[in-house]
Design a protein around this motif. Sequence first.
Motif, PDB file in Angstrom:
ATOM      1  N   GLY A  43       0.809  -1.215   0.000  1.00 53.21           N
ATOM      2  CA  GLY A  43       0.000   0.000   0.000  1.00 53.21           C
ATOM      3  C   GLY A  43       0.836   1.255   0.000  1.00 53.21           C
ATOM      4  O   GLY A  43       0.555   2.222  -0.724  1.00 53.21           O
ATOM      5  N   LEU A  44       1.908   1.263   0.793  1.00 56.66           N
ATOM      6  CA  LEU A  44       2.783   2.428   0.885  1.00 56.66           C
ATOM      7  C   LEU A  44       3.456   2.722  -0.448  1.00 56.66           C
ATOM      8  O   LEU A  44       3.474   3.871  -0.921  1.00 56.66           O
ATOM      9  N   LEU A  45       4.033   1.703  -1.071  1.00 58.25           N
ATOM     10  CA  LEU A  45       4.788   1.900  -2.308  1.00 58.25           C
ATOM     11  C   LEU A  45       3.880   2.261  -3.478  1.00 58.25           C
ATOM     12  O   LEU A  45       4.258   3.064  -4.337  1.00 58.25           O
ATOM     13  N   ALA A  46       2.691   1.674  -3.523  1.00 56.68           N
ATOM     14  CA  ALA A  46       1.752   2.032  -4.591  1.00 56.68           C
ATOM     15  C   ALA A  46       1.309   3.484  -4.436  1.00 56.68           C
ATOM     16  O   ALA A  46       1.203   4.222  -5.424  1.00 56.68           O
ATOM     17  N   ARG A  47       1.081   3.912  -3.207  1.00 57.13           N
ATOM     18  CA  ARG A  47       0.581   5.263  -2.954  1.00 57.13           C
ATOM     19  C   ARG A  47       1.657   6.320  -3.150  1.00 57.13           C
ATOM     20  O   ARG A  47       1.417   7.361  -3.754  1.00 57.13           O
ATOM     21  N   ARG A  48       2.851   6.057  -2.645  1.00 55.07           N
ATOM     22  CA  ARG A  48       3.900   7.085  -2.663  1.00 55.07           C
ATOM     23  C   ARG A  48       4.789   7.025  -3.902  1.00 55.07           C
ATOM     24  O   ARG A  48       5.285   8.053  -4.343  1.00 55.07           O
ATOM     25  N   ARG A  49       5.023   5.818  -4.440  1.00 52.28           N
ATOM     26  CA  ARG A  49       5.997   5.713  -5.524  1.00 52.28           C
ATOM     27  C   ARG A  49       5.419   5.190  -6.819  1.00 52.28           C
ATOM     28  O   ARG A  49       6.131   5.004  -7.789  1.00 52.28           O
ATOM     29  N   GLY A  50       4.117   4.889  -6.836  1.00 50.52           N
ATOM     30  CA  GLY A  50       3.483   4.492  -8.084  1.00 50.52           C
ATOM     31  C   GLY A  50       3.881   3.133  -8.594  1.00 50.52           C
ATOM     32  O   GLY A  50       3.801   2.871  -9.804  1.00 50.52           O
ATOM     33  N   VAL A  51       4.321   2.239  -7.724  1.00 55.16           N
ATOM     34  CA  VAL A  51       4.715   0.905  -8.170  1.00 55.16           C
ATOM     35  C   VAL A  51       3.485   0.018  -8.287  1.00 55.16           C
ATOM     36  O   VAL A  51       2.427   0.283  -7.702  1.00 55.16           O
ATOM     37  N   VAL A  52       3.619  -1.060  -9.064  1.00 56.57           N
ATOM     38  CA  VAL A  52       2.610  -2.113  -9.114  1.00 56.57           C
ATOM     39  C   VAL A  52       3.011  -3.112  -8.047  1.00 56.57           C
ATOM     40  O   VAL A  52       3.955  -3.887  -8.233  1.00 56.57           O
ATOM     41  N   ALA A  53       2.342  -3.065  -6.907  1.00 58.59           N
ATOM     42  CA  ALA A  53       2.832  -3.746  -5.711  1.00 58.59           C
ATOM     43  C   ALA A  53       1.946  -4.930  -5.345  1.00 58.59           C
ATOM     44  O   ALA A  53       0.851  -4.751  -4.818  1.00 58.59           O
ATOM     45  N   ASP A  54       2.416  -6.130  -5.617  1.00 57.86           N
ATOM     46  CA  ASP A  54       1.760  -7.356  -5.200  1.00 57.86           C
ATOM     47  C   ASP A  54       2.470  -7.859  -3.946  1.00 57.86           C
ATOM     48  O   ASP A  54       3.669  -8.150  -3.997  1.00 57.86           O
ATOM     49  N   PRO A  55       1.768  -7.970  -2.804  1.00 59.80           N
ATOM     50  CA  PRO A  55       2.439  -8.432  -1.578  1.00 59.80           C
ATOM     51  C   PRO A  55       3.126  -9.785  -1.726  1.00 59.80           C
ATOM     52  O   PRO A  55       4.101 -10.071  -1.022  1.00 59.80           O
ATOM     53  N   GLU A  56       2.633 -10.618  -2.647  1.00 57.17           N
ATOM     54  CA  GLU A  56       3.229 -11.937  -2.842  1.00 57.17           C
ATOM     55  C   GLU A  56       4.603 -11.863  -3.500  1.00 57.17           C
ATOM     56  O   GLU A  56       5.356 -12.839  -3.475  1.00 57.17           O
TER      57      GLU A  56
ATOM     58  N   ARG B 195       8.975  19.762  -6.575  1.00 56.15           N
ATOM     59  CA  ARG B 195       7.748  19.236  -7.153  1.00 56.15           C
ATOM     60  C   ARG B 195       7.536  17.834  -6.582  1.00 56.15           C
ATOM     61  O   ARG B 195       8.342  17.326  -5.811  1.00 56.15           O
ATOM     62  N   ALA B 196       6.424  17.210  -6.990  1.00 54.20           N
ATOM     63  CA  ALA B 196       6.188  15.835  -6.540  1.00 54.20           C
ATOM     64  C   ALA B 196       7.237  14.914  -7.162  1.00 54.20           C
ATOM     65  O   ALA B 196       7.666  15.113  -8.301  1.00 54.20           O
ATOM     66  N   PRO B 197       7.689  13.889  -6.422  1.00 56.55           N
ATOM     67  CA  PRO B 197       8.699  12.976  -6.976  1.00 56.55           C
ATOM     68  C   PRO B 197       8.196  12.273  -8.228  1.00 56.55           C
ATOM     69  O   PRO B 197       6.993  11.993  -8.370  1.00 56.55           O
ATOM     70  N   VAL B 198       9.095  11.993  -9.150  1.00 60.01           N
ATOM     71  CA  VAL B 198       8.763  11.198 -10.326  1.00 60.01           C
ATOM     72  C   VAL B 198       8.485   9.771  -9.867  1.00 60.01           C
ATOM     73  O   VAL B 198       9.181   9.221  -9.030  1.00 60.01           O
ATOM     74  N   GLY B 199       7.432   9.167 -10.408  1.00 60.72           N
ATOM     75  CA  GLY B 199       7.068   7.806 -10.016  1.00 60.72           C
ATOM     76  C   GLY B 199       8.151   6.804 -10.388  1.00 60.72           C
ATOM     77  O   GLY B 199       9.019   7.044 -11.236  1.00 60.72           O
ATOM     78  N   ALA B 200       8.076   5.656  -9.756  1.00 61.48           N
ATOM     79  CA  ALA B 200       9.088   4.623  -9.963  1.00 61.48           C
ATOM     80  C   ALA B 200       9.012   4.056 -11.378  1.00 61.48           C
ATOM     81  O   ALA B 200       7.930   3.942 -11.977  1.00 61.48           O
ATOM     82  N   LEU B 201      10.152   3.668 -11.906  1.00 64.17           N
ATOM     83  CA  LEU B 201      10.248   3.025 -13.215  1.00 64.17           C
ATOM     84  C   LEU B 201       9.460   1.714 -13.224  1.00 64.17           C
ATOM     85  O   LEU B 201       8.854   1.344 -14.229  1.00 64.17           O
ATOM     86  N   GLN B 202       9.446   1.019 -12.104  1.00 62.29           N
ATOM     87  CA  GLN B 202       8.798  -0.288 -12.021  1.00 62.29           C
ATOM     88  C   GLN B 202       7.329  -0.226 -12.406  1.00 62.29           C
ATOM     89  O   GLN B 202       6.786  -1.192 -12.962  1.00 62.29           O
ATOM     90  N   GLY B 203       6.655   0.906 -12.138  1.00 63.47           N
ATOM     91  CA  GLY B 203       5.239   1.024 -12.465  1.00 63.47           C
ATOM     92  C   GLY B 203       4.945   0.921 -13.937  1.00 63.47           C
ATOM     93  O   GLY B 203       3.811   0.601 -14.336  1.00 63.47           O
TER      94      GLY B 203
ATOM     95  N   PRO C 297       6.331  -3.865 -14.585  1.00 62.63           N
ATOM     96  CA  PRO C 297       6.684  -4.648 -13.402  1.00 62.63           C
ATOM     97  C   PRO C 297       7.254  -6.022 -13.704  1.00 62.63           C
ATOM     98  O   PRO C 297       7.795  -6.672 -12.801  1.00 62.63           O
ATOM     99  N   GLU C 298       7.176  -6.478 -14.965  1.00 62.69           N
ATOM    100  CA  GLU C 298       7.726  -7.789 -15.295  1.00 62.69           C
ATOM    101  C   GLU C 298       9.176  -7.723 -15.755  1.00 62.69           C
ATOM    102  O   GLU C 298       9.817  -8.757 -15.949  1.00 62.69           O
ATOM    103  N   HIS C 299       9.716  -6.517 -15.930  1.00 63.15           N
ATOM    104  CA  HIS C 299      11.123  -6.395 -16.320  1.00 63.15           C
ATOM    105  C   HIS C 299      11.921  -5.520 -15.351  1.00 63.15           C
ATOM    106  O   HIS C 299      13.107  -5.281 -15.593  1.00 63.15           O
ATOM    107  N   VAL C 300      11.274  -5.029 -14.287  1.00 63.13           N
ATOM    108  CA  VAL C 300      11.951  -4.172 -13.322  1.00 63.13           C
ATOM    109  C   VAL C 300      11.776  -4.739 -11.921  1.00 63.13           C
ATOM    110  O   VAL C 300      10.648  -4.999 -11.483  1.00 63.13           O
ATOM    111  N   ALA C 301      12.884  -4.939 -11.237  1.00 61.93           N
ATOM    112  CA  ALA C 301      12.872  -5.271  -9.813  1.00 61.93           C
ATOM    113  C   ALA C 301      13.107  -3.969  -9.049  1.00 61.93           C
ATOM    114  O   ALA C 301      14.036  -3.218  -9.362  1.00 61.93           O
ATOM    115  N   TYR C 302      12.266  -3.723  -8.070  1.00 64.73           N
ATOM    116  CA  TYR C 302      12.287  -2.435  -7.368  1.00 64.73           C
ATOM    117  C   TYR C 302      12.822  -2.633  -5.953  1.00 64.73           C
ATOM    118  O   TYR C 302      12.311  -3.458  -5.184  1.00 64.73           O
TER     119      TYR C 302
END
Length: 476
Positions: A167-180, A297-305, A308-313
């Motif tokens: 939840g934190l990473l999706a909200r703050r950094r724009g990642v596609v975050a699956d807890p699994e 300004r607001a931080p640029v979102g993470a590349l992983q977003g 997510p299948e080619h980026v490890a965050y």
Amino acid sequence: MTPPQTGPEKSGASSAWELLLPAASAPARSRGRSLQAALREAVRSGRLAPGTRLPSSRDLAADLGVSRGLVTDTYEQLTAEGYLRSGRGSGTWVGAAARAARPQAHDLAPRAPGARVDFVAGTPDLSLFPRAAWAAAQRDVLTDLPHQELGYPDPRGLPRLRTALAGLLARRRGVVADPERIVVLSGVAQATALLGFALRARGMRAVGVEDPGSPQHTALYAAAGVACVPVPVDGEGLETERLRASGVRAATVTPAHQFPTGIAYSARRRAELLDWARSVDGIVLEDDYDGDFRYDRAPVGALQGLDPEHVAYAGSVSKSLAPGLRLGWLLVPRAWTEEVVERKRTMDLGHPALDQALFARFVERGDYDRQLRRCQRAYRERRDALVAALGKHFPGAEVSGIAAGLHAIVSLPARHGPRERFLARMTAAGVSVRPLTDYAHGAAPEEDVRLVLGYAHVTPARIHEGVRLMAEAAAA
């Protein structure tokens, strides 16, 4: 009680009596263990030298005021362990097996040099650590944590923390975050090592790294049997054409705030990097170095977003809370999850459960968001102080990179060169600075004076004082 006689024939008795008397005064239930520990330490430290004859059990018991059986048991135990030797009818002697010196605990932790002002990058302000909120969370967790959660954890981490992090990473950094697919670990360094082992298992023996970039990558990947291939960084990010030419299928990058140049990857370069990863069926490790700290300004979102299948965050609390907590995370592409998790299992059986539960509660209650806002205010003020001080004391100095992070790149006018002479003057003045060349694989021109100035751990007043000292030393 009187000490034994001290003739030559009694030297062993005298030494034993003096060394063991305090142990003989221990409570009855622990007296035997105390006698054994005292005599064992005396042999280890050399206070009872090899070949020293010890008094008989009867004599020593009388001297110490304890039972003969207690001394006999002590002699037998230490003889079995090899500290003493005995022979039928020949007495008990100190053996020659023990060679351990008195243990000394040396502190190998990196420490700031004894400088008047330290501008070396990489350290947050440790005084900002939220002790009261952390202690409150710890009390709550110790009260509420189920007993079974103190057992060996899921090697990925506690489900509660992985859910909170998603939840934190999706909200703050724009990642596609699956807890699994989140793995809790000790920091970005361990994330790098884990990915290195996974790369090698797949036959990838090299990884592209930013040049200039973090000097730690070489050793971390080398430990996994993977070589680092330097790829130049320009004003937009990693040069993707050079990356393609290198032949590697993996790369480690810091796109939100490149370390150390301070740029943010352009949208075009981010797209090119992902196109490369797809074309070679490769992987990008995104180190989200101080990605939360953007001041203009607001931080640029993470590349992983974006893929997510080619980026490890990877990220950690090292800059937002404290590096000593050794707490971080790695969000892994689906195809890599199983092997990374298995490597984590064999490496350490999982991150400490109590620490995970504590941080999960810290995130859930909003304490971590409050800490990030607190750090952002403090570090923005310090960056502003650095820019103002440079403008006052170093006319013509240029601060490059985006307004973000915990350090700034400062280019000084040519009159302050050559670089080595400038650095020598700073050392003599008691100001610790590092040039950009310390982070580069190639050498810059001798006249070039570009500095990486860390400011997060320095108060605004000390920043102004340090820049003034730098200016005075440079003009000397």
